[in-house]
Design a protein around this motif. Structure first.
Motif, PDB file in Angstrom:
ATOM      1  N   UNK A 180      30.505  95.714  23.750  1.00  0.00           N
ATOM      2  CA  UNK A 180      31.490  96.052  24.775  1.00  0.00           C
ATOM      3  C   UNK A 180      30.742  96.428  26.052  1.00  0.00           C
ATOM      4  N   UNK A 181      30.962  95.639  27.108  1.00  0.00           N
ATOM      5  CA  UNK A 181      30.303  95.913  28.389  1.00  0.00           C
ATOM      6  C   UNK A 181      31.154  96.797  29.291  1.00  0.00           C
ATOM      7  N   UNK A 182      32.465  96.484  29.346  1.00  0.00           N
ATOM      8  CA  UNK A 182      33.338  97.264  30.219  1.00  0.00           C
ATOM      9  C   UNK A 182      34.795  97.072  29.804  1.00  0.00           C
ATOM     10  N   UNK A 183      35.533  98.175  29.817  1.00  0.00           N
ATOM     11  CA  UNK A 183      36.973  98.126  29.649  1.00  0.00           C
ATOM     12  C   UNK A 183      37.592  98.037  31.040  1.00  0.00           C
ATOM     13  N   UNK A 184      38.459  97.074  31.265  1.00  0.00           N
ATOM     14  CA  UNK A 184      39.005  96.839  32.599  1.00  0.00           C
ATOM     15  C   UNK A 184      40.517  97.009  32.564  1.00  0.00           C
ATOM     16  N   UNK A 185      41.013  98.061  33.222  1.00  0.00           N
ATOM     17  CA  UNK A 185      42.447  98.290  33.284  1.00  0.00           C
ATOM     18  C   UNK A 185      42.880  98.435  34.733  1.00  0.00           C
ATOM     19  N   UNK A 186      44.124  98.038  34.992  1.00  0.00           N
ATOM     20  CA  UNK A 186      44.702  98.150  36.325  1.00  0.00           C
ATOM     21  C   UNK A 186      46.109  98.751  36.186  1.00  0.00           C
ATOM     22  N   UNK A 187      46.563  99.500  37.214  1.00  0.00           N
ATOM     23  CA  UNK A 187      45.790  99.990  38.357  1.00  0.00           C
ATOM     24  C   UNK A 187      44.824 101.097  37.933  1.00  0.00           C
ATOM     25  N   UNK A 188      43.709 101.185  38.616  1.00  0.00           N
ATOM     26  CA  UNK A 188      42.656 102.118  38.235  1.00  0.00           C
ATOM     27  C   UNK A 188      43.095 103.580  38.308  1.00  0.00           C
ATOM     28  N   UNK A 189      44.070 103.866  39.160  1.00  0.00           N
ATOM     29  CA  UNK A 189      44.455 105.264  39.352  1.00  0.00           C
ATOM     30  C   UNK A 189      45.733 105.640  38.607  1.00  0.00           C
ATOM     31  N   UNK A 190      46.103 104.842  37.586  1.00  0.00           N
ATOM     32  CA  UNK A 190      47.402 105.072  36.960  1.00  0.00           C
ATOM     33  C   UNK A 190      47.504 106.454  36.322  1.00  0.00           C
ATOM     34  N   UNK A 191      46.366 107.032  35.892  1.00  0.00           N
ATOM     35  CA  UNK A 191      46.411 108.279  35.139  1.00  0.00           C
ATOM     36  C   UNK A 191      46.320 109.528  36.026  1.00  0.00           C
ATOM     37  N   UNK A 192      46.058 109.367  37.317  1.00  0.00           N
ATOM     38  CA  UNK A 192      46.006 110.574  38.160  1.00  0.00           C
ATOM     39  C   UNK A 192      46.864 110.458  39.419  1.00  0.00           C
ATOM     40  N   UNK A 193      47.687 109.400  39.508  1.00  0.00           N
ATOM     41  CA  UNK A 193      48.613 109.274  40.633  1.00  0.00           C
ATOM     42  C   UNK A 193      49.940 109.920  40.257  1.00  0.00           C
ATOM     43  N   UNK A 194      50.549 110.624  41.214  1.00  0.00           N
ATOM     44  CA  UNK A 194      51.785 111.336  40.947  1.00  0.00           C
ATOM     45  C   UNK A 194      52.999 110.425  41.140  1.00  0.00           C
ATOM     46  N   UNK A 195      54.139 110.906  40.657  1.00  0.00           N
ATOM     47  CA  UNK A 195      55.387 110.157  40.775  1.00  0.00           C
ATOM     48  C   UNK A 195      55.746 109.920  42.240  1.00  0.00           C
ATOM     49  N   UNK A 196      56.404 108.789  42.472  1.00  0.00           N
ATOM     50  CA  UNK A 196      56.849 108.389  43.809  1.00  0.00           C
ATOM     51  C   UNK A 196      55.689 108.215  44.782  1.00  0.00           C
ATOM     52  N   UNK A 197      54.533 107.847  44.261  1.00  0.00           N
ATOM     53  CA  UNK A 197      53.371 107.545  45.107  1.00  0.00           C
ATOM     54  C   UNK A 197      52.868 106.147  44.793  1.00  0.00           C
ATOM     55  N   UNK A 198      52.076 105.592  45.689  1.00  0.00           N
ATOM     56  CA  UNK A 198      51.575 104.229  45.545  1.00  0.00           C
ATOM     57  C   UNK A 198      50.054 104.214  45.563  1.00  0.00           C
ATOM     58  N   UNK A 199      49.449 103.258  44.882  1.00  0.00           N
ATOM     59  CA  UNK A 199      47.994 103.107  45.006  1.00  0.00           C
ATOM     60  C   UNK A 199      47.633 102.641  46.406  1.00  0.00           C
TER      61      UNK A 199
END
Length: 592
Positions: free
Chosen positions: A59-78
């Protein structure tokens, strides 16, 4: 019998002996991996090294999008350009090619993904050839009904800016296919039998790189696992070659543009570059031709002492849909893995249920709940107290303001619906199950929620909901799947990797699942009382004859919204004509 065996004999592909097979790399598998391996070697031995294999990979890298999904608050955009890194990473993988590159995806790339393909191929053309051998590039798409692929135009787009001597450096083929309700849905970039990218991401800007992006997951690996991806692609190219060589195939190729659909169950298209010198169809990948690749003996087998500690056991597995009459190797492996669970099953999925008619609890005609998977999970919960955790897409999540028919993540079922169907599977298998014990199972062992961002919100700034497209599950925290195959019923061509290592799975769980679950899970999505009350709801498909005109129109609208995964023919067309074609070909061959 193996995939179109008559054709395979003509092109020299080996046949299996028909006996249970053994894989020398299977000695290090966990109880979950062993369960999958046993069903594959006993029931799908003919497809060993074609639709499944036990191998090693890093395993070289796990790639998920959007990158900030786990620390962005509700009603906000990347932020702008939030995930432009993904097509750039694909470009880098393609550009690594020295001898052979296979790319498989649902449909042709657009925007930055198209640029990534073009730039990657351009970099390949700037390299010095090894032993004067031209580099082979095969790109495969699904030919979805209503979305025909213009392979010639794709070739023109990809080669428009290549250097003048590109025709001396590469042979490039672009193909697409459909048979009945099946087409390619796998997402793969495999390079030189050494480098692999696979997962759930399609190559579309507006789904991943613009506003309201969809959450998805892919993985980058190294090792012999990449060889299996090349081999998986071989049969899809074989199917195109087979169908194009029929009288109808030759007529369509010469008389009908790629961009025009045809009223037939099957549709294949292929184009090549350079047109003047490349063969009509690409060659088949064989690892034996690539002697400069590291010996598999250094990466396989339980007794190897020179193994890079980063290389772990991997089972590659897939399916070809209706191209094979009965065999669905990865389906059976999934069931065996769920049945083997001893402690916990964790799933990150777009959906579990089939498409439903909007604003109703009625399944679309012709579609079903995936009872094989649900029965296995239900049995594990009831008999062994296994926990089941599922994260789903919010219903009707649409990225970047697209039309529903072009993008819709989340078919429409609630978490309560999914939980109730799981408990109903316990009732079917154990008719005497007491009501209070079923309730305890929902309370203690079953947790289903929609994907969320931090602080429990599930919306972007414009009110659009968060979509999820991952195809990922973890069993007992020792084995996990990442690939293109959904658990809801859909008979497409799929492929993915099962990583069978507690250490590697722990890293994947930490990097993706733990973050997803932390921000997503809330008991509010799956109220125990609502689940128990929902056990009496019939969510099975209605007959067309019993539906009102309004319900039929709703069903058609819902089907169009999910056309990338399903379609419903206007008439009762079957694969019988193709079977007749195949028989005619055999007779003609015999007469010769």
């Amino acid at each position: 019998m193996p995939l179109f065996s008559h054709f395979r004999k003509k092109v020299g592909l080996d046949e299996s002996s028909g006996e249970e097979c053994k894989d020398a790399s299977a000695g290090d598998l966990s109880h979950v991996g062993t369960a999958a391996y046993d069903v594959l070697r006993k029931h799908h031995n003919h497809y060993h090294h074609e639709l499944w294999n036990v191998t090693k990979g890093k395993v070289c890298e796990l790639q998920y999008t959007p990158r900030d999904f786990f620390d962005r608050h509700d009603r906000s955009d990347p932020p702008d350009g939030h995930d432009d890194w993904l097509p750039k990473r694909m470009e880098a993988n393609i550009a690594r090619t020295e001898e052979w590159c296979d790319i498989l995806t649902l449909a042709q790339p657009d925007g930055l993904f198209l640029e990534a393909f073009k730039n990657g191929i351009k970099t390949i053309c700037e390299k010095e050839l090894i032993l004067n051998r031209k580099i082979t590039i095969r790109i495969m798409f699904g030919n979805v009904l209503g979305m025909p692929v213009n392979c010639t135009r794709v070739i023109d787009d990809l080669t428009a800016d290549l250097p003048a001597d590109a025709c001396n450096k590469i042979n490039l083929w672009v193909g697409s296919w459909r048979k009945g309700v099946s087409w390619n849905h796998a997402k793969i970039i495999a390079v030189d039998g050494k480098c692999l990218w696979t997962g759930g991401h399609n190559c579309w800007d507006r789904h991943y790189l613009k506003s309201n992006p969809t959450n998805d997951l892919s993985i980058e690996m190294e090792g012999n696992v990449a060889r299996d991806a090349h081999r998986y692609a071989n049969a899809q190219w074989g199917y195109i070659t087979k169908k194009q060589n029929t009288a109808w195939g030759r007529f369509v190729d010469r008389r009908i543009p790629d961009s025009m659909d045809v009223p037939r169950t099957a549709r294949v298209t292929v184009s090549a570059f350079p047109e003047a010198t490349a063969a009509e169809f690409p060659p088949f990948y064989t690892a034996l031709k690539h002697k400069k690749l590291p010996s598999s003996a250094k990466q396989r087998g339980p007794s190897s002492r020179t193994v890079d500690p980063g290389f772990v056991p991997v089972i590659t597995m897939g399916r070809y849909g209706v191209v094979l009459k009965n065999a669905r190797p990865s389906d059976d492996a999934f069931v065996a893995m769920f049945n083997s669970a001893q402690t916990i099953i964790r799933c990150a999925l777009q959906d579990v249920g089939p498409p439903c008619i909007p604003t109703t609890k009625m399944t679309l005609p012709g579609t079903v709940w995936p009872e094989k998977y649900l029965n296995a999970m239900a049995h594990a919960m009831w008999t062994r107290g296994v926990d089941v955790e599922i994260v789903l897409s919010n219903p009707m999540s649409i990225p970047d303001g697209l039309a529903m028919k072009d993008a819709c993540y989340g078919i429409g079922w609630s978490c309560v619906d999914v939980a109730a169907e799981l408990i109903k599977c316990i009732q079917k298998q154990f008719p005497d199950a007491p009501h209070n014990k079923l309730r305890e199972t929902v309370q203690d062992n079953l947790r289903v929620c929609f994907v969320r961002c931090r602080r429990g919100g599930c919306n972007y700034s414009d009110g659009g909901t968060l979509g999820l497209h991952s195809k990922h599950f973890i069993i007992d925290d020792v084995c996990c799947y990442i690939g293109s195959q959904n658990l809801y019923s859909c008979d497409l061509a799929e492929w993915g990797v099962v990583i069978d290592s507690p250490e590697a799975v722990a890293d994947i769980k930490k990097d993706y699942w733990d973050k997803l679950w932390e921000v997503s899970y809330t008991r509010d999505d799956c109220d125990v009382d609502e689940v128990m009350d929902g056990l009496g709801i019939d969510r099975a498909a209605m007959s067309k004859l019993s539906m009102t005109k309004y319900e039929l129109q709703q069903a058609k609208d819902a089907m169009k919204a999910n056309i990338q995964e399903y379609y419903e023919a206007d008439d009762d067309e079957s694969d019988a004509s193709e079977g007749e074609e195949d028989e005619a070909e055999k007779k003609n061959e015999s007469s010769k």
